[in-house]
Design a protein around this motif. Structure first.
Motif, PDB file in Angstrom:
ATOM      1  N   ILE A  54       0.848  -1.186   0.000  1.00  0.00           N
ATOM      2  CA  ILE A  54       0.000   0.000   0.000  1.00  0.00           C
ATOM      3  C   ILE A  54       0.886   1.240   0.000  1.00  0.00           C
ATOM      4  O   ILE A  54       2.028   1.179   0.442  1.00  0.00           O
ATOM      5  N   PRO A  55       0.366   2.357  -0.495  1.00  0.00           N
ATOM      6  CA  PRO A  55       1.199   3.557  -0.551  1.00  0.00           C
ATOM      7  C   PRO A  55       1.615   3.970   0.856  1.00  0.00           C
ATOM      8  O   PRO A  55       0.847   3.833   1.808  1.00  0.00           O
ATOM      9  N   ARG A  88      -2.362  15.851  -8.449  1.00  0.00           N
ATOM     10  CA  ARG A  88      -0.908  15.975  -8.315  1.00  0.00           C
ATOM     11  C   ARG A  88      -0.250  16.884  -9.341  1.00  0.00           C
ATOM     12  O   ARG A  88       0.836  17.384  -9.105  1.00  0.00           O
ATOM     13  N   SER A  89      -0.862  17.018 -10.503  1.00  0.00           N
ATOM     14  CA  SER A  89      -0.259  17.872 -11.527  1.00  0.00           C
ATOM     15  C   SER A  89      -1.380  18.524 -12.321  1.00  0.00           C
ATOM     16  O   SER A  89      -2.544  18.111 -12.220  1.00  0.00           O
ATOM     17  N   THR A 146      -8.870   2.877  -2.550  1.00  0.00           N
ATOM     18  CA  THR A 146      -8.398   2.985  -3.925  1.00  0.00           C
ATOM     19  C   THR A 146      -8.985   4.228  -4.604  1.00  0.00           C
ATOM     20  O   THR A 146      -8.268   4.982  -5.261  1.00  0.00           O
ATOM     21  N   LEU A 147     -10.288   4.446  -4.412  1.00  0.00           N
ATOM     22  CA  LEU A 147     -10.910   5.636  -5.018  1.00  0.00           C
ATOM     23  C   LEU A 147     -10.297   6.916  -4.457  1.00  0.00           C
ATOM     24  O   LEU A 147     -10.075   7.878  -5.175  1.00  0.00           O
ATOM     25  N   LYS A 148     -10.011   6.893  -3.148  1.00  0.00           N
ATOM     26  CA  LYS A 148      -9.415   8.064  -2.498  1.00  0.00           C
ATOM     27  C   LYS A 148      -8.023   8.338  -3.059  1.00  0.00           C
ATOM     28  O   LYS A 148      -7.661   9.489  -3.340  1.00  0.00           O
ATOM     29  N   GLU A 149      -7.235   7.259  -3.247  1.00  0.00           N
ATOM     30  CA  GLU A 149      -5.889   7.423  -3.801  1.00  0.00           C
ATOM     31  C   GLU A 149      -5.961   8.014  -5.204  1.00  0.00           C
ATOM     32  O   GLU A 149      -5.171   8.895  -5.560  1.00  0.00           O
ATOM     33  N   ILE A 150      -6.917   7.521  -5.997  1.00  0.00           N
ATOM     34  CA  ILE A 150      -7.018   7.993  -7.376  1.00  0.00           C
ATOM     35  C   ILE A 150      -7.433   9.470  -7.396  1.00  0.00           C
ATOM     36  O   ILE A 150      -6.948  10.255  -8.201  1.00  0.00           O
ATOM     37  N   GLY A 195       2.552   5.925 -11.648  1.00  0.00           N
ATOM     38  CA  GLY A 195       3.277   6.132 -10.394  1.00  0.00           C
ATOM     39  C   GLY A 195       2.602   5.411  -9.243  1.00  0.00           C
ATOM     40  O   GLY A 195       3.253   4.769  -8.420  1.00  0.00           O
ATOM     41  N   PHE A 196       1.274   5.487  -9.208  1.00  0.00           N
ATOM     42  CA  PHE A 196       0.497   4.822  -8.161  1.00  0.00           C
ATOM     43  C   PHE A 196       0.706   3.310  -8.230  1.00  0.00           C
ATOM     44  O   PHE A 196       0.953   2.650  -7.232  1.00  0.00           O
ATOM     45  N   ARG A 197       0.632   2.787  -9.466  1.00  0.00           N
ATOM     46  CA  ARG A 197       0.839   1.342  -9.626  1.00  0.00           C
ATOM     47  C   ARG A 197       2.219   0.922  -9.129  1.00  0.00           C
ATOM     48  O   ARG A 197       2.382  -0.150  -8.558  1.00  0.00           O
TER      49      ARG A 197
END
Lengths: 360, 360
Positions: A132-133, B254-255, B244-248, A271-273
């Motif tokens: 996990i991140p 991010r940019s 996962t949805l939150k991470e996305i 990057g996430f992957r």
């Protein structure tokens, strides 16, 4: 991964069979690890491996049980299988730690019958740092013991804490117990009893029960479970994140607007992957034996294999096994000598776990 | 949800307390359901509810145990609590089914002590149709029974199949057993024994074991588990998809490029969120009692409450309870009469499950 070459030379026995990409890819991983100062004894088909750089010694062991119908049984009966010979090299002291990719069941059986349980340990366990991140969360047991007693769960807590500290660099790991509610009274009889013992356990940073949805939210660094629900939790986690990413990919094909959005988002998603790449954590850890074992996933590339070898060396240098024993001893949680304690524990389930981290 | 008004008038007893949005929101949901031809007996604080349209009868029951420290114990001891009065109305035949939002533990206790177990059923179970795109997968037990015997798992299989068929419209539901491996020999002793019984069970479309990552891939319509690992599976699933949805979402900030991508993708993602909206499936189902119960999640709006009432009516009209009993009887899987079978089963765990579908 920040990596300091070990101060003294550490030797890791590596099984070259069992990786999806074949023995040559494992050998390439071994070469990468050797560059970083780890000595590798590589057990596999010498003909497929070819010349190796200094620091990697190839031991010709062409017999593979990676595709055996019952790999755990094969690990017990096939003395000349590469994984058995690698485990035997660790048992004899020729090597300090074991790295064997592919099936955790095979690795567990080979480790258990050759390296053997550490003194005072009831049951070995499989631990997996969840990809996990941010900071990894170590889940154990993820499949070695489908049925456990409270004293097993208590030992898993210490084993996981030592791993988290030594290998993953978490200073004072917060340890939690997986349950169906946060209250100390929630869970099976074994979980409730383990909670009571852990709440007063010496030298452990126990933070109580966590429910499944809190596995990923940073509440704990180590989450302890029996091998049945631990395996379920791990597989559901993997299945759900894969499914969610797949759905989002499909959504990004539904309209022109969505396609454009997906195109722009893609580089950041890569990057996430990478952050959730299971290769980062080296694989599953075999804890509770006299030496450390690491089981990289069958699909790992040379980078993942190299990382598994380096992490096995780091765990050896940091003495995960000794730290676990010392902590258990200080807490009075070591298993008594068989003479005093009655009949010894049975060995773990005959077929411990298949391919644990993410079967297809 | 396609909905045909029931041919005969079905009465659903609804507890107006326990919803996060308050009794007035539940009343609004009851009014919506009444418009579709279901008669509602609404138990709650009449002063907060106000006038209702035809088809909704308000029974003044201002006492709420939704915030009780031990709601399951309160459900047993507080005779005038709205949820207890609603369950009693179902028990007496004034109403055909129960809808009580908020805590599944309270609803289970109120149901068990008033509506009572159906004849021949060992244990009631909590079933949840998982909110996934496409056809829902019904998971049970998700928390009523932390420890089970093989015969309980067998009954859960029939209970889940009847629910899937009658309420969710799956013609011949495929039923699977959650385990740590697909082979019939994998799992706890109870799971292995239940597998053997289910493999030869009459009138059931049993498809074998599934591992956690296959919960969502359409392998089975009904997945049977003990309440401990079922609860873990459910919570991990919810936690992982939220994470996962939150991470996305975070990645899409991010940019500049990622922000533009996220902006374009957003409308399609809303559609996805609607598809996985837990309100669609009405909530958790209380199976194994003499009448059907539905537990909408505390955070549901009037639409979700209305759906829970309509689905309770559909389950009553389609006779989930009778179909379960008939299938169990034909399969010889009903519990024998207490006289012949020795002591009766103990009631389920004192604190069955907290808020099951998705605590914060």
């Amino acid at each position: 991964m920040p990596w300091q070459s070990p101060a003294e030379t550490i030797t890791v026995a590596v099984d070259a069979n069992g990786a999806d990409l074949g023995p040559a890819e494992v050998a390439a991983g071994a070469a990468l690890a050797a560059e970083r100062g780890v000595r590798v004894l590589l057990f596999g088909p010498a003909a497929e491996i070819g010349p190796m750089p200094d620091g990697v010694e190839v031991v010709d062991a062409p017999v593979s049980i990676a595709k055996a119908a019952d790999p755990a049984a094969a690990a017990r009966s096939t003395r000349d299988a590469s994984i058995v010979r690698a485990a035997a090299a660790v048992a004899s002291g020729e090597a300090d730690a074991l790295v064997a990719g592919g099936s955790t069941g095979t690795a567990l059986a080979a480790g258990l019958f050759n390296i053997k349980r550490a003194r005072g340990i009831h049951r070995p366990a499989l631990a997996l740092p969840l990809p996990i991140p941010g900071q990894p969360v170590t889940l154990l047991d993820v499949g070695a013991n489908v049925e456990v007693r409270p004293e097993h769960l208590v030992q898993f807590a210490y084993m996981g804490a030592a791993l988290s500290q030594v290998v993953l660099g978490v200073e004072r790991p917060r340890v939690a117990l997986l349950s169906n509610g946060e209250e100390p009274t929630r869970g099976t009889a074994e979980v409730v009893e383990a909670h009571a013992r852990l709440a007063t356990a010496a030298g452990l940073n126990f933070v109580g029960n966590v429910e499944g949805h809190r596995l990923l939210d940073g509440t704990a660094d180590v989450v302890v479970a029996d091998g049945f629900s631990g395996n379920v939790a791990l597989k559901v986690l993997e299945g759900t994140s894969q499914r969610t990413l797949k759905e989002i990919k499909a959504i990004a094909m539904r309209s022109l607007r969505a396609k454009a959005g997906g195109f722009l988002l893609r580089p950041s998603l890569y990057g996430f992957r990478a952050e959730i790449d299971p290769e980062l954590q080296g694989g599953a850890y075999l804890l509770g034996l006299r030496r450390l074992g690491v089981v990289p996933h069958g699909r790992f590339t040379r980078d993942g294999i190299a990382r598994a070898i380096l992490l096995a060396a780091r765990g050896t240098e940091g003495d995960v096994v000794g730290k676990t024993r010392d902590a258990l001893e200080a807490a009075g949680a070591l298993r008594s000598a068989p003479v005093a304690a009655g009949p010894p524990d049975p060995p773990p389930a005959a077929e411990p776990a298949g391919s644990v981290p993410g079967s297809p």
